[in-house]
Motif scaffolding. Structure first.
Motif, PDB file in Angstrom:
ATOM      1  N   LEU A 120       0.854  -1.176   0.000  1.00  0.00           N
ATOM      2  CA  LEU A 120       0.000   0.000   0.000  1.00  0.00           C
ATOM      3  C   LEU A 120       0.895   1.232   0.000  1.00  0.00           C
ATOM      4  O   LEU A 120       1.777   1.360   0.849  1.00  0.00           O
ATOM      5  CB  LEU A 120      -0.893   0.006   1.248  1.00  0.00           C
ATOM      6  CG  LEU A 120      -1.732   1.266   1.468  1.00  0.00           C
ATOM      7  CD1 LEU A 120      -2.767   1.423   0.364  1.00  0.00           C
ATOM      8  CD2 LEU A 120      -2.398   1.213   2.828  1.00  0.00           C
ATOM      9  N   ILE A 121       0.701   2.091  -0.959  1.00  0.00           N
ATOM     10  CA  ILE A 121       1.470   3.333  -1.013  1.00  0.00           C
ATOM     11  C   ILE A 121       0.511   4.473  -0.718  1.00  0.00           C
ATOM     12  O   ILE A 121      -0.459   4.687  -1.450  1.00  0.00           O
ATOM     13  CB  ILE A 121       2.134   3.526  -2.391  1.00  0.00           C
ATOM     14  CG1 ILE A 121       3.038   2.339  -2.705  1.00  0.00           C
ATOM     15  CG2 ILE A 121       2.929   4.827  -2.420  1.00  0.00           C
ATOM     16  CD1 ILE A 121       3.623   2.350  -4.096  1.00  0.00           C
ATOM     17  N   ARG A 122       0.773   5.181   0.346  1.00  0.00           N
ATOM     18  CA  ARG A 122      -0.122   6.255   0.783  1.00  0.00           C
ATOM     19  C   ARG A 122       0.303   7.597   0.201  1.00  0.00           C
ATOM     20  O   ARG A 122       1.448   7.805  -0.147  1.00  0.00           O
ATOM     21  CB  ARG A 122      -0.113   6.354   2.298  1.00  0.00           C
ATOM     22  CG  ARG A 122      -0.623   5.116   2.992  1.00  0.00           C
ATOM     23  CD  ARG A 122      -0.629   5.310   4.506  1.00  0.00           C
ATOM     24  NE  ARG A 122      -0.865   4.079   5.208  1.00  0.00           N
ATOM     25  CZ  ARG A 122      -2.061   3.550   5.420  1.00  0.00           C
ATOM     26  NH1 ARG A 122      -3.142   4.140   4.967  1.00  0.00           N
ATOM     27  NH2 ARG A 122      -2.191   2.408   6.071  1.00  0.00           N
ATOM     28  N   ASN A 123      -0.665   8.498   0.142  1.00  0.00           N
ATOM     29  CA  ASN A 123      -0.439   9.903  -0.210  1.00  0.00           C
ATOM     30  C   ASN A 123       0.178  10.104  -1.595  1.00  0.00           C
ATOM     31  O   ASN A 123       1.042  10.958  -1.783  1.00  0.00           O
ATOM     32  CB  ASN A 123       0.421  10.594   0.848  1.00  0.00           C
ATOM     33  CG  ASN A 123      -0.235  10.544   2.210  1.00  0.00           C
ATOM     34  OD1 ASN A 123      -1.445  10.709   2.329  1.00  0.00           O
ATOM     35  ND2 ASN A 123       0.553  10.285   3.240  1.00  0.00           N
ATOM     36  N   ILE A 124      -0.258   9.297  -2.564  1.00  0.00           N
ATOM     37  CA  ILE A 124       0.176   9.507  -3.940  1.00  0.00           C
ATOM     38  C   ILE A 124      -0.564  10.728  -4.476  1.00  0.00           C
ATOM     39  O   ILE A 124      -1.801  10.782  -4.407  1.00  0.00           O
ATOM     40  CB  ILE A 124      -0.136   8.282  -4.821  1.00  0.00           C
ATOM     41  CG1 ILE A 124       0.621   7.064  -4.328  1.00  0.00           C
ATOM     42  CG2 ILE A 124       0.200   8.563  -6.276  1.00  0.00           C
ATOM     43  CD1 ILE A 124       0.249   5.785  -5.040  1.00  0.00           C
ATOM     44  N   PRO A 125       0.164  11.696  -5.023  1.00  0.00           N
ATOM     45  CA  PRO A 125      -0.525  12.855  -5.585  1.00  0.00           C
ATOM     46  C   PRO A 125      -1.491  12.420  -6.689  1.00  0.00           C
ATOM     47  O   PRO A 125      -1.202  11.506  -7.468  1.00  0.00           O
ATOM     48  CB  PRO A 125       0.609  13.708  -6.153  1.00  0.00           C
ATOM     49  CG  PRO A 125       1.832  13.267  -5.412  1.00  0.00           C
ATOM     50  CD  PRO A 125       1.610  11.823  -5.088  1.00  0.00           C
ATOM     51  N   ASP A 126      -2.644  13.067  -6.729  1.00  0.00           N
ATOM     52  CA  ASP A 126      -3.669  12.715  -7.727  1.00  0.00           C
ATOM     53  C   ASP A 126      -3.123  12.795  -9.145  1.00  0.00           C
ATOM     54  O   ASP A 126      -3.429  11.943  -9.985  1.00  0.00           O
ATOM     55  CB  ASP A 126      -4.892  13.617  -7.579  1.00  0.00           C
ATOM     56  CG  ASP A 126      -5.677  13.334  -6.302  1.00  0.00           C
ATOM     57  OD1 ASP A 126      -5.611  12.185  -5.809  1.00  0.00           O
ATOM     58  OD2 ASP A 126      -6.344  14.261  -5.798  1.00  0.00           O
TER      59      ASP A 126
ATOM     60  N   GLU B 130      -1.533  10.074 -14.138  1.00  0.00           N
ATOM     61  CA  GLU B 130      -0.539   9.779 -15.184  1.00  0.00           C
ATOM     62  C   GLU B 130      -0.320   8.281 -15.324  1.00  0.00           C
ATOM     63  O   GLU B 130      -0.245   7.760 -16.438  1.00  0.00           O
ATOM     64  CB  GLU B 130       0.802  10.438 -14.863  1.00  0.00           C
ATOM     65  CG  GLU B 130       0.869  11.909 -15.155  1.00  0.00           C
ATOM     66  CD  GLU B 130       2.270  12.451 -14.913  1.00  0.00           C
ATOM     67  OE1 GLU B 130       3.206  12.019 -15.628  1.00  0.00           O
ATOM     68  OE2 GLU B 130       2.417  13.297 -14.015  1.00  0.00           O
ATOM     69  N   ILE B 131      -0.209   7.597 -14.202  1.00  0.00           N
ATOM     70  CA  ILE B 131      -0.015   6.147 -14.238  1.00  0.00           C
ATOM     71  C   ILE B 131      -1.243   5.466 -14.832  1.00  0.00           C
ATOM     72  O   ILE B 131      -1.128   4.546 -15.646  1.00  0.00           O
ATOM     73  CB  ILE B 131       0.306   5.592 -12.831  1.00  0.00           C
ATOM     74  CG1 ILE B 131       1.629   6.171 -12.330  1.00  0.00           C
ATOM     75  CG2 ILE B 131       0.366   4.061 -12.845  1.00  0.00           C
ATOM     76  CD1 ILE B 131       1.927   5.883 -10.869  1.00  0.00           C
ATOM     77  N   ALA B 132      -2.426   5.932 -14.451  1.00  0.00           N
ATOM     78  CA  ALA B 132      -3.668   5.361 -14.987  1.00  0.00           C
ATOM     79  C   ALA B 132      -3.762   5.578 -16.491  1.00  0.00           C
ATOM     80  O   ALA B 132      -4.172   4.678 -17.238  1.00  0.00           O
ATOM     81  CB  ALA B 132      -4.871   5.973 -14.272  1.00  0.00           C
ATOM     82  N   GLN B 133      -3.377   6.746 -16.967  1.00  0.00           N
ATOM     83  CA  GLN B 133      -3.409   7.031 -18.409  1.00  0.00           C
ATOM     84  C   GLN B 133      -2.415   6.143 -19.160  1.00  0.00           C
ATOM     85  O   GLN B 133      -2.729   5.616 -20.235  1.00  0.00           O
ATOM     86  CB  GLN B 133      -3.111   8.502 -18.671  1.00  0.00           C
ATOM     87  CG  GLN B 133      -4.234   9.432 -18.264  1.00  0.00           C
ATOM     88  CD  GLN B 133      -3.844  10.897 -18.364  1.00  0.00           C
ATOM     89  OE1 GLN B 133      -2.776  11.254 -18.827  1.00  0.00           O
ATOM     90  NE2 GLN B 133      -4.743  11.767 -17.895  1.00  0.00           N
ATOM     91  N   ALA B 134      -1.225   5.975 -18.585  1.00  0.00           N
ATOM     92  CA  ALA B 134      -0.227   5.111 -19.225  1.00  0.00           C
ATOM     93  C   ALA B 134      -0.725   3.669 -19.266  1.00  0.00           C
ATOM     94  O   ALA B 134      -0.528   2.964 -20.260  1.00  0.00           O
ATOM     95  CB  ALA B 134       1.104   5.196 -18.474  1.00  0.00           C
ATOM     96  N   ALA B 135      -1.381   3.237 -18.200  1.00  0.00           N
ATOM     97  CA  ALA B 135      -1.920   1.881 -18.151  1.00  0.00           C
ATOM     98  C   ALA B 135      -2.999   1.694 -19.206  1.00  0.00           C
ATOM     99  O   ALA B 135      -3.003   0.697 -19.934  1.00  0.00           O
ATOM    100  CB  ALA B 135      -2.480   1.590 -16.756  1.00  0.00           C
ATOM    101  N   ALA B 136      -3.902   2.656 -19.296  1.00  0.00           N
ATOM    102  CA  ALA B 136      -4.989   2.562 -20.284  1.00  0.00           C
ATOM    103  C   ALA B 136      -4.433   2.557 -21.712  1.00  0.00           C
ATOM    104  O   ALA B 136      -4.893   1.799 -22.568  1.00  0.00           O
ATOM    105  CB  ALA B 136      -5.961   3.718 -20.092  1.00  0.00           C
TER     106      ALA B 136
ATOM    107  N   SER C 235      -0.531  -3.308 -12.604  1.00  0.00           N
ATOM    108  CA  SER C 235       0.574  -3.843 -13.412  1.00  0.00           C
ATOM    109  C   SER C 235       1.442  -2.718 -13.974  1.00  0.00           C
ATOM    110  O   SER C 235       2.663  -2.863 -14.082  1.00  0.00           O
ATOM    111  CB  SER C 235       0.064  -4.754 -14.528  1.00  0.00           C
ATOM    112  OG  SER C 235      -0.712  -4.028 -15.447  1.00  0.00           O
ATOM    113  N   GLU C 236       0.826  -1.598 -14.319  1.00  0.00           N
ATOM    114  CA  GLU C 236       1.597  -0.448 -14.807  1.00  0.00           C
ATOM    115  C   GLU C 236       2.495   0.089 -13.693  1.00  0.00           C
ATOM    116  O   GLU C 236       3.672   0.379 -13.915  1.00  0.00           O
ATOM    117  CB  GLU C 236       0.657   0.651 -15.310  1.00  0.00           C
ATOM    118  CG  GLU C 236       1.375   1.810 -15.956  1.00  0.00           C
ATOM    119  CD  GLU C 236       2.014   1.473 -17.299  1.00  0.00           C
ATOM    120  OE1 GLU C 236       2.922   2.213 -17.712  1.00  0.00           O
ATOM    121  OE2 GLU C 236       1.612   0.475 -17.935  1.00  0.00           O
TER     122      GLU C 236
END
Length: 97
Positions: free
Chosen positions: A5-11, A16-22, A30-31
């Motif tokens: 669990l990684i806390r306090n990830i900036p939105d 950005e990670i979600a966009q790269a994954a998509a 996995s991304e």
């Protein structure tokens, strides 16, 4: 496999990670794993490079490794460089003013 669990990830970073994954057709998890793995490997490679001595960096530039005489000459030159470097220890620093 374990969870982390990684806390306090900036939105913005999570987006950005979600966009790269998509874009790559991967899941967010996995991304993120791929990014962590790439970052760790880059850090490890960087640490290995930092550990090279001047000898290891310069040797292939100045002589053919298949020529033993050239290797001996290079070792002699590096010994002279090291002796000169050691001679500088304790020398007063010049005043340029």
């Amino acid at each position: 496999m374990g969870d982390m669990l990684i806390r306090n990830i900036p939105d913005a970073l999570k987006d950005e990670i979600a966009q790269a994954a998509a874009k790559g057709g991967a899941s967010l998890s996995s991304e993120a794993i791929g990014i962590l793995r790439d970052g760790l490997q880059a850090r490890q490679k960087s640490a290995v490079r930092k550990g090279k001595s001047a000898w290891d960096v310069l040797r292939p530039l100045f002589y053919d490794e298949n020529d033993p005489e050239a290797g001996e000459e290079f070792a002699k030159i590096m010994d002279e460089v090291e002796a000169e470097r050691k001679r500088d220890f304790g020398r007063p620093v010049p005043d340029f003013e």
